[in-house]
Design an enzyme around this catalytic site. Structure first.
Site, PDB file in Angstrom:
ATOM      1  N   HIS A   1      54.801 -64.025 107.330  1.00 39.49           N
ATOM      2  CA  HIS A   1      55.168 -63.401 108.602  1.00 39.49           C
ATOM      3  C   HIS A   1      54.000 -62.593 109.176  1.00 39.49           C
ATOM      4  O   HIS A   1      53.193 -62.050 108.436  1.00 39.49           O
ATOM      5  CB  HIS A   1      56.334 -62.423 108.397  1.00 39.49           C
ATOM      6  CG  HIS A   1      57.594 -63.044 107.905  1.00 39.49           C
ATOM      7  ND1 HIS A   1      57.798 -64.394 107.817  1.00 39.49           N
ATOM      8  CD2 HIS A   1      58.746 -62.475 107.475  1.00 39.49           C
ATOM      9  CE1 HIS A   1      59.010 -64.633 107.356  1.00 39.49           C
ATOM     10  NE2 HIS A   1      59.599 -63.488 107.128  1.00 39.49           N
TER      11      HIS A   1
ATOM     12  N   CYS B   1      62.386 -58.663 104.974  1.00 37.11           N
ATOM     13  CA  CYS B   1      60.971 -59.017 104.780  1.00 37.11           C
ATOM     14  C   CYS B   1      60.077 -58.412 105.868  1.00 37.11           C
ATOM     15  O   CYS B   1      58.951 -57.980 105.580  1.00 37.11           O
ATOM     16  CB  CYS B   1      60.817 -60.530 104.726  1.00 37.11           C
ATOM     17  SG  CYS B   1      61.842 -61.418 105.889  1.00 37.11           S
TER      18      CYS B   1
HETATM   19  N1  NAP Z   1      64.619 -66.628 102.567  1.00 34.38           N
HETATM   20  C1  NAP Z   1      64.027 -65.451 102.624  1.00 34.38           C
HETATM   21  O1  NAP Z   1      62.796 -65.343 102.818  1.00 34.38           O
HETATM   22  C2  NAP Z   1      64.804 -64.169 102.426  1.00 34.38           C
HETATM   23  C3  NAP Z   1      64.100 -63.000 102.523  1.00 34.38           C
HETATM   24  C4  NAP Z   1      64.742 -61.805 102.276  1.00 34.38           C
HETATM   25  C5  NAP Z   1      66.070 -61.794 101.951  1.00 34.38           C
HETATM   26  N2  NAP Z   1      66.776 -62.933 101.902  1.00 34.38           N
HETATM   27  C6  NAP Z   1      68.178 -62.841 101.510  1.00 34.38           C
HETATM   28  O2  NAP Z   1      68.273 -63.330 100.163  1.00 34.38           O
HETATM   29  C7  NAP Z   1      69.488 -64.048  99.992  1.00 34.38           C
HETATM   30  C8  NAP Z   1      69.191 -65.485  99.599  1.00 34.38           C
HETATM   31  O3  NAP Z   1      68.469 -66.127 100.644  1.00 34.38           O
HETATM   32  P1  NAP Z   1      67.960 -67.624 100.466  1.00 34.38           P
HETATM   33  O4  NAP Z   1      67.153 -67.906 101.663  1.00 34.38           O
HETATM   34  O5  NAP Z   1      67.363 -67.791  99.108  1.00 34.38           O
HETATM   35  O6  NAP Z   1      69.350 -68.427 100.515  1.00 34.38           O
HETATM   36  P2  NAP Z   1      69.675 -69.899  99.966  1.00 34.38           P
HETATM   37  O7  NAP Z   1      68.424 -70.687  99.833  1.00 34.38           O
HETATM   38  O8  NAP Z   1      70.766 -70.413 100.826  1.00 34.38           O
HETATM   39  O9  NAP Z   1      70.265 -69.623  98.472  1.00 34.38           O
HETATM   40  C9  NAP Z   1      71.513 -69.022  98.263  1.00 34.38           C
HETATM   41  C10 NAP Z   1      71.843 -68.943  96.791  1.00 34.38           C
HETATM   42  O10 NAP Z   1      73.173 -68.396  96.654  1.00 34.38           O
HETATM   43  C11 NAP Z   1      73.952 -69.272  95.813  1.00 34.38           C
HETATM   44  N3  NAP Z   1      75.368 -69.234  96.194  1.00 34.38           N
HETATM   45  C12 NAP Z   1      75.931 -69.650  97.354  1.00 34.38           C
HETATM   46  N4  NAP Z   1      77.275 -69.485  97.305  1.00 34.38           N
HETATM   47  C13 NAP Z   1      77.549 -68.969  96.077  1.00 34.38           C
HETATM   48  C14 NAP Z   1      78.746 -68.582  95.416  1.00 34.38           C
HETATM   49  N5  NAP Z   1      79.949 -68.694  96.006  1.00 34.38           N
HETATM   50  N6  NAP Z   1      78.661 -68.066  94.171  1.00 34.38           N
HETATM   51  C15 NAP Z   1      77.468 -67.936  93.559  1.00 34.38           C
HETATM   52  N7  NAP Z   1      76.289 -68.297  94.127  1.00 34.38           N
HETATM   53  C16 NAP Z   1      76.333 -68.800  95.383  1.00 34.38           C
HETATM   54  C17 NAP Z   1      73.354 -70.646  96.033  1.00 34.38           C
HETATM   55  O11 NAP Z   1      73.721 -71.501  94.955  1.00 34.38           O
HETATM   56  P3  NAP Z   1      73.911 -73.109  95.167  1.00 34.38           P
HETATM   57  O12 NAP Z   1      72.525 -73.703  95.224  1.00 34.38           O
HETATM   58  O13 NAP Z   1      74.669 -73.507  93.953  1.00 34.38           O
HETATM   59  O14 NAP Z   1      74.664 -73.303  96.441  1.00 34.38           O
HETATM   60  C18 NAP Z   1      71.864 -70.308  96.071  1.00 34.38           C
HETATM   61  O15 NAP Z   1      71.385 -70.161  94.753  1.00 34.38           O
HETATM   62  C19 NAP Z   1      70.247 -63.958 101.313  1.00 34.38           C
HETATM   63  O16 NAP Z   1      71.155 -62.895 101.199  1.00 34.38           O
HETATM   64  C20 NAP Z   1      69.141 -63.694 102.326  1.00 34.38           C
HETATM   65  O17 NAP Z   1      69.603 -63.021 103.448  1.00 34.38           O
HETATM   66  C21 NAP Z   1      66.164 -64.137 102.117  1.00 34.38           C
END
Ligand code: NAP
Length: 259
Positions: A258, A156
């Site tokens: 940000h 981001c």
């Molecule tokens: N947050 C941000 O602003 C942001 C920005 C850029 C990139 N990212 C990247 O985007 C990704 C997601 O970030 P997030 O903040 O949204 O994370 P998050 O809120 O922790 O969500 C993770 C997702 O992955 C799923 N998941 C976890 N373990 C799994 C498995 N074994 N099989 C299938 N699905 C699984 C979870 O499902 P359950 O709910 O069922 O556990 C949930 O839907 C990460 O790689 C992060 O680095 C995040």
């Protein structure tokens, strides 16, 4: 091209912070139809509204409330042409590869494939030309893929920086060095994210891996695509003018946005 046809899409990691954003945006999109939602086994089998801890300011879109969450397996996403991935980085790598192998177009927010020498790291305003790597990525499969590929977006903070840097380079030529300081909102850490006792009334001057990501992603995005000695395409990492990037990333007590 779109040509007026609606495209069925799926969301991997649909219950997470990023997945919720995808759903909020896609539910009102003129070209895309939300067709399948996937998450972990913890969520699979439940209606979306029960599986998710919804953290957006708008309500859960009505079109997804009763959609049953699937496991993130290609066979559960039949009928989708595109999947958008907001998967946890611990699991995103092999799951996204399985979808590519099954001929899905995968657009990922996870970091896992960003460094892959055949995967474009795209900020659309800056380096859409990097999509030209996709035929080579497909050709590496045996047999070569017809439709499947992976494209990632950038971190981001990188995204916000490369847009003005690209404009400056266009106007004045290659940049030699740049120093970046970020003030990043807590939304970027996902949910539940940073412990409240660490961030209320505080600034955390460290975000694991973030500074390195900004430093090399900037080179990949601002660089070109050239031909290596063996005739294969390569991302040149800004080789026409070595670019030194120094980033210092801070987490601040702001919910979203940000600086
Ligand atoms: N947050 C941000 O602003 C942001 C920005 C850029 C990139 N990212 C990247 O985007 C990704 C997601 O970030 P997030 O903040 O949204 O994370 P998050 O809120 O922790 O969500 C993770 C997702 O992955 C799923 N998941 C976890 N373990 C799994 C498995 N074994 N099989 C299938 N699905 C699984 C979870 O499902 P359950 O709910 O069922 O556990 C949930 O839907 C990460 O790689 C992060 O680095 C995040």
């Amino acid at each position: 091209m779109h040509e007026g046809r609606k495209i069925n899409v799926g969301v991997l990691g649909a219950t997470g912070t990023v997945g919720q954003r995808f759903i909020a945006l896609l539910s009102e999109h003129p070209f895309f139809v939300l067709h399948a939602l996937g998450a972990s086994q913890r969520s699979a089998g439940k209606p979306y509204a029960r599986a998710v801890t919804w953290k957006q300011t708008k309500y859960i879109p009505a079109v997804v409330r009763e959609v049953v969450v699937q496991e993130c397996k290609p066979e559960c996403f039949r009928g989708c042409e595109i999947v958008f991935s907001g998967l946890d980085a611990d699991v995103a790598g092999p799951i996204e590869e399985a979808f590519r192998r099954a001929e899905f177009a995968v657009f990922s927010n996870a970091k896992n494939h960003r460094r892959d020498p055949n995967v474009p790291l795209i900020v659309p305003l800056v380096n859409a030309s990097h999509f030209s790597m996709i035929p080579q990525q497909r050709s590496l499969h045996n047999p070569p893929l017809q439709k499947g590929f992976i494209v990632t977006n950038a971190n981001c903070s990188t995204t916000g920086v490369v847009i003005p840097l690209a404009a400056l380079e266009k106007a004045f030529g290659p940049i030699e060095s740049c120093m970046i300081t970020t003030m990043q909102a807590i939304s970027g850490a996902g949910y539940p994210g940073v412990p409240s006792l660490d961030i209320i009334d505080n600034i955390v001057p460290y975000i694991g891996g973030e500074e390195e990501k900004m430093e090399w992603e900037t080179l990949k995005i601002l660089g070109g695509v050239s031909e290596g000695e063996d005739g294969r395409k390569i991302f040149d990492m800004h080789a026409r003018q070595p670019l030194r990037v120094s980033a210092q990333c801070n987490r601040v007590p702001v919910i979203e946005g940000h600086t």
